[in-house]
Write a protein that holds these residues in place. Structure first.
Motif, mmCIF file in Angstrom:
data_model
loop_
_atom_site.group_PDB
_atom_site.id
_atom_site.type_symbol
_atom_site.label_atom_id
_atom_site.label_comp_id
_atom_site.label_asym_id
_atom_site.label_seq_id
_atom_site.Cartn_x
_atom_site.Cartn_y
_atom_site.Cartn_z
ATOM 1 N N ILE A 152 24.889 -0.085 -1.765
ATOM 2 C CA ILE A 152 24.037 -1.284 -2.193
ATOM 3 C C ILE A 152 23.329 -1.808 -0.935
ATOM 4 O O ILE A 152 21.875 -2.157 -0.988
ATOM 5 N N GLU A 153 22.834 -0.984 0.395
ATOM 6 C CA GLU A 153 22.513 -1.053 1.143
ATOM 7 C C GLU A 153 20.983 -0.137 0.572
ATOM 8 O O GLU A 153 20.054 -0.926 0.651
ATOM 9 N N ILE A 190 19.329 -2.011 -1.836
ATOM 10 C CA ILE A 190 18.139 -3.128 -0.950
ATOM 11 C C ILE A 190 17.083 -2.616 -0.567
ATOM 12 O O ILE A 190 15.908 -3.457 -0.621
ATOM 13 N N ASP A 191 17.300 -1.479 -0.100
ATOM 14 C CA ASP A 191 16.271 -1.397 0.742
ATOM 15 C C ASP A 191 15.323 -0.459 -0.263
ATOM 16 O O ASP A 191 13.972 -0.735 0.113
ATOM 17 N N LEU A 245 14.026 -1.784 -3.180
ATOM 18 C CA LEU A 245 13.514 -3.390 -3.185
ATOM 19 C C LEU A 245 12.660 -3.636 -2.855
ATOM 20 O O LEU A 245 11.753 -3.612 -3.398
ATOM 21 N N THR A 246 13.032 -3.146 -1.415
ATOM 22 C CA THR A 246 11.631 -3.335 -0.169
ATOM 23 C C THR A 246 10.998 -2.527 -0.654
ATOM 24 O O THR A 246 9.821 -2.616 -0.159
ATOM 25 N N GLN A 286 11.463 -3.224 -7.595
ATOM 26 C CA GLN A 286 11.250 -4.054 -8.236
ATOM 27 C C GLN A 286 11.191 -4.658 -9.583
ATOM 28 O O GLN A 286 10.735 -5.698 -10.024
ATOM 29 N N TYR A 341 21.301 -1.325 -10.703
ATOM 30 C CA TYR A 341 21.627 -0.709 -9.522
ATOM 31 C C TYR A 341 22.786 0.332 -9.719
ATOM 32 O O TYR A 341 22.617 1.215 -8.807
#
Length: 280
Positions: A4-5, A8-9, A11-12, A18, A241
């Motif tokens: 999950i990290e 999210i990473d 996505l940034t 994105q 995901y």
């Protein structure tokens, strides 16, 4: 937690991820809203037919070098008209007409794609690849969502009455056929827009499964559309995901997530779930 990290990473850092996330959310919202009307009208099979019937439209648009939405919309409406004509002008029932028309259009689409010698990966058309969505696809998706919201807000009363009681709607003076084909046009737009996300074969699942889940949880149409859109959006995010993390095809990952939500509602829904039905 580590995966999950990483998600999210990603996505940034990555623009494509994105874009995929925003597109998935927009497609989820429009699928949930339109799917609610499809469920109430008992038109799940029609949704399946339209989703398959747009394939030759996609192929023709590619061959002519025009926008895919134009070709797919034309063939989607043509399929709806043909189904209506066969049903009204023969003794065949609606489901038979749907089976004949959509299978013929789907077969035609396969042949046209092979003739076009397209570089487009047929696997992506059939099952989607949300991670390959471009910025222009995102803009198109946002425009179609705006059309869907405008259509539903403007004709909410007409859609509601024709969905619950078509005979009363005719007696009330509503143009039921016009509403039917307008809904088919919007359904076609949603279907084509969702091609990149879940593909032609699985778009019907995104139209039906979250709306069916919401149908088990609420009796009010306005609530059903909101709940269906929420389940669609969550399914899209979780599916994205899973696709990013495990390199799964995005379409099946999203649809399987939606199916899990439906299974939970089918078992545990407060009034309609089989667990609480046994107790009452």
């Amino acid at each position: 937690m580590h995966s999950i990290e990483l998600f999210i990473d990603g996505l940034t850092k990555y623009n494509f991820l994105q874009t995929a996330l925003v597109t998935s959310i927009l497609v989820g919202i429009m699928s949930g809203i339109i799917g609610s009307f499809i469920i109430l009208r008992g038109m799940s099979l029609m949704g399946d037919a339209i989703s398959h019937a747009v394939l030759p439209g996609v192929a023709v648009a590619y061959m002519l070098g025009i926008n895919l939405l134009l070709g797919a919309s034309a063939f989607g409406i043509l399929a709806a008209l043909l189904i209506g004509v066969v049903t009204m002008k023969s003794k065949l029932k609606n489901d038979t007409a749907i089976g004949i028309v959509f299978s013929a259009f789907f077969a035609l689409g396969f042949i046209l794609i092979s003739l076009a010698e397209s570089a487009t990966n047929l696997h992506h058309i059939l099952f989607g690849n949300v991670l390959a969505v471009s910025d222009s696809d995102l803009i198109t998706t946002a425009i179609v969502l705006s059309i869907v919201l405008l259509f539903v807000v403007t004709f909410y009363k007409e859609l509601l009455i024709t969905s619950f009681d078509n005979t009363f709607a005719k007696a009330y003076g509503l143009k039921t056929q016009i509403m039917h084909y307008a809904l088919m046009l919007v359904l076609t737009l949603v279907t084509v827009t969702a091609l990149q996300t879940v593909g032609i074969i699985l778009i019907v699942a995104m139209l039906i499964t979250p709306a069916a889940t919401a149908y088990l949880l609420t009796n009010r149409m306005s609530h059903m559309m909101i709940v269906a859109a929420i389940f669609s959006v969550i399914s899209s995010i979780v599916g994205l995901y899973l696709s990013f993390t495990f390199n799964w095809a995005s379409g099946p990952a999203i649809v399987l997530t939606a199916a899990i939500f439906f299974t939970l509602a089918f078992i545990f829904a407060p009034k309609q779930g089989i667990v609480f039905k046994r107790k009452s």
